[in-house]
Write a protein that holds these residues in place. Structure first.
Motif, PDB file in Angstrom:
ATOM      1  N   MET A   1      76.968  46.864 -48.005  1.00  0.00           N
ATOM      2  CA  MET A   1      78.131  46.495 -47.202  1.00  0.00           C
ATOM      3  C   MET A   1      78.729  45.206 -47.768  1.00  0.00           C
ATOM      4  O   MET A   1      78.038  44.208 -47.921  1.00  0.00           O
TER       5      MET A   1
ATOM      6  N   ILE B   1      80.846  42.039 -47.343  1.00  0.00           N
ATOM      7  CA  ILE B   1      81.274  41.174 -46.254  1.00  0.00           C
ATOM      8  C   ILE B   1      82.077  40.011 -46.821  1.00  0.00           C
ATOM      9  O   ILE B   1      81.607  39.294 -47.705  1.00  0.00           O
TER      10      ILE B   1
ATOM     11  N   ASP C   1      84.380  45.593 -46.929  1.00  0.00           N
ATOM     12  CA  ASP C   1      84.234  46.585 -45.867  1.00  0.00           C
ATOM     13  C   ASP C   1      84.468  45.937 -44.504  1.00  0.00           C
ATOM     14  O   ASP C   1      85.031  46.555 -43.607  1.00  0.00           O
ATOM     15  N   TRP C   2      83.982  44.697 -44.393  1.00  0.00           N
ATOM     16  CA  TRP C   2      84.139  43.928 -43.168  1.00  0.00           C
ATOM     17  C   TRP C   2      84.630  42.533 -43.499  1.00  0.00           C
ATOM     18  O   TRP C   2      84.185  41.946 -44.483  1.00  0.00           O
TER      19      TRP C   2
ATOM     20  N   ILE D   1      84.832  38.801 -41.624  1.00  0.00           N
ATOM     21  CA  ILE D   1      84.399  38.021 -40.468  1.00  0.00           C
ATOM     22  C   ILE D   1      85.250  36.759 -40.373  1.00  0.00           C
ATOM     23  O   ILE D   1      85.406  36.030 -41.354  1.00  0.00           O
TER      24      ILE D   1
ATOM     25  N   HIS E   1      93.276  44.957 -43.163  1.00  0.00           N
ATOM     26  CA  HIS E   1      93.192  46.044 -42.185  1.00  0.00           C
ATOM     27  C   HIS E   1      93.932  47.277 -42.692  1.00  0.00           C
ATOM     28  O   HIS E   1      93.446  48.418 -42.562  1.00  0.00           O
TER      29      HIS E   1
ATOM     30  N   ALA F   1      89.748  47.786 -44.181  1.00  0.00           N
ATOM     31  CA  ALA F   1      88.663  46.879 -43.810  1.00  0.00           C
ATOM     32  C   ALA F   1      88.571  46.764 -42.293  1.00  0.00           C
ATOM     33  O   ALA F   1      89.577  46.819 -41.585  1.00  0.00           O
ATOM     34  N   GLN F   2      87.346  46.593 -41.794  1.00  0.00           N
ATOM     35  CA  GLN F   2      87.108  46.324 -40.387  1.00  0.00           C
ATOM     36  C   GLN F   2      87.107  44.802 -40.179  1.00  0.00           C
ATOM     37  O   GLN F   2      86.664  44.056 -41.053  1.00  0.00           O
TER      38      GLN F   2
ATOM     39  N   ALA G   1      85.999  41.461 -37.881  1.00  0.00           N
ATOM     40  CA  ALA G   1      85.054  40.943 -36.893  1.00  0.00           C
ATOM     41  C   ALA G   1      85.360  39.473 -36.642  1.00  0.00           C
ATOM     42  O   ALA G   1      85.680  38.730 -37.573  1.00  0.00           O
TER      43      ALA G   1
ATOM     44  N   GLY H   1      87.368  47.017 -35.384  1.00  0.00           N
ATOM     45  CA  GLY H   1      86.224  46.166 -35.717  1.00  0.00           C
ATOM     46  C   GLY H   1      85.451  45.764 -34.489  1.00  0.00           C
ATOM     47  O   GLY H   1      85.118  46.608 -33.646  1.00  0.00           O
TER      48      GLY H   1
ATOM     49  N   LEU I   1      76.208  43.659 -36.920  1.00  0.00           N
ATOM     50  CA  LEU I   1      76.599  44.204 -38.221  1.00  0.00           C
ATOM     51  C   LEU I   1      75.379  44.648 -39.034  1.00  0.00           C
ATOM     52  O   LEU I   1      75.405  45.681 -39.711  1.00  0.00           O
TER      53      LEU I   1
ATOM     54  N   LYS J   1      74.218  47.960 -37.802  1.00  0.00           N
ATOM     55  CA  LYS J   1      75.026  49.082 -38.291  1.00  0.00           C
ATOM     56  C   LYS J   1      74.509  49.583 -39.622  1.00  0.00           C
ATOM     57  O   LYS J   1      74.581  50.771 -39.924  1.00  0.00           O
TER      58      LYS J   1
END
Length: 321
Positions: free
Chosen positions: A1, A3, A71-72, A74, A106, A110-111, A113, A164, A180, A183
């Motif tokens: 993942m 980040i 992917d995410w 923060i 987005h 991408a998600q 958080a 997210g 996270l 997940k």
């Protein structure tokens, strides 16, 4: 993942470091104890070349380039814990750039958080409109005023949605990071949780201080003072409105706008707070405590405490020892 942690000027130091530490521990466990490879590729990125934290530490950040495909993303909290500091901070040029970048990420899939005051940045970008969300509980009145289209519930610690996830105040950064990690691997999250002596919490309700929320509005503050003086007598909307020289409808509307709840719900919050205090600071039994907050017997109070805090009287007394 993959980040990407979006570091902004004056960020909340603990929010950044707790996420970095938790991901580092997860990667170590994943490699050494579970026989795999690191699960998380974490980078600190920013719209500036260098960022200073709220405590004045300088941290290098990676430039945002088209090749960066997280992917995410923060968004840690800003270190601006009051409306007087936060509102002007949200107008800064780097925040405007960050909002545009969040929208771009987005759009690329991408998600997003965010925890604590970081949720304000995501809301500023419009990404939380018509979606459920949580935020730092003591700034919930400002959040409601500023983002009326967001379905805010500050009693929750974590609120996942299609874009997210948002998390609650301060140490909610840890809850967010553990979520996270879970997940990616529930087993890995359990290891990290035990190592850090931390579990994902589902609610902020036990930590909310009703008086802090009331400070956001003069009428609500007067209602809070009236309510505290009338806990034993019980709640009457008509009596409260008359005492405050307003209409019942106006009091209902103002409570909903500022607190996101009815006057009765807020009155119940004050009952819960007073009952918790008596459970901790007195030798009174539950029936006597119930009488102090306007109930005939302890059974109704037990139900309210369980409903609001997710714990029974015995558990609450144990927590407070």
């Amino acid at each position: 993942m993959r980040i990407a942690i979006l570091a902004l000027e004056g960020l909340f130091d603990t929010g950044l470091t707790v996420a970095l530490d938790a991901f580092a521990i997860a990667n170590r466990f994943s490699t050494l104890q579970m026989g795999g490879t690191p699960r998380f590729e974490v980078s600190i990125v920013g719209v500036r070349k260098k960022v200073r934290t709220g405590q004045g530490f300088s941290i290098p950040v990676q430039a945002i380039t088209p090749e960066l495909k997280p992917d995410w993303v923060i968004v840690p909290a800003l270190g601006t814990g009051t409306p007087e500091l936060l509102v002007p901070a949200l107008a800064r040029p780097d925040i405007r750039q960050a909002k545009a970048q969040l929208l771009a990420w987005h759009a690329e899939g991408a998600q997003i958080a965010a925890s604590c005051i970081g949720t304000f940045v995501v809301a500023e970008a419009g990404l939380l409109d018509h979606r459920a969300a949580t935020t730092t509980w003591w700034l919930a009145p400002l959040f409601r005023q500023r983002y009326p289209n967001v379905l805010l519930d500050e009693s929750r610690m974590l609120v996942p949605t299609d874009i997210g996830v948002t998390a609650g105040a301060a140490m909610g950064h840890l809850d967010l990071t553990l979520w996270l990690i879970r997940k990616a691997s529930p087993e890995l999250a359990a290891l990290v949780s035990r190592y850090l002596l931390a579990d994902i919490r589902t609610t902020q309700a036990p930590y909310i201080i009703p008086n802090h929320l009331a400070q956001a509005d003069p009428l609500i503050l007067r209602f809070e003072r009236w309510a505290r003086d009338h806990l034993k007598q019980g709640f009457s909307l008509q009596q409260a409105a008359a005492a405050l020289a307003t209409s019942a409808r106006s009091l209902q509307r103002r409570c909903q706008a500022v607190l996101g709840k009815s006057p009765l719900d807020y009155f119940q919050d004050l009952r819960v707070e007073r009952a918790q205090s008596l459970l901790h600071g007195s030798g009174m039994d539950i029936d006597a405590i119930a009488a102090e907050v306007g109930y005939i017997d302890g059974a109704t109070l037990r139900t309210l405490l369980r409903q609001r805090l997710g714990r029974g009287v015995r558990e609450l007394r144990a927590d407070l020892r």
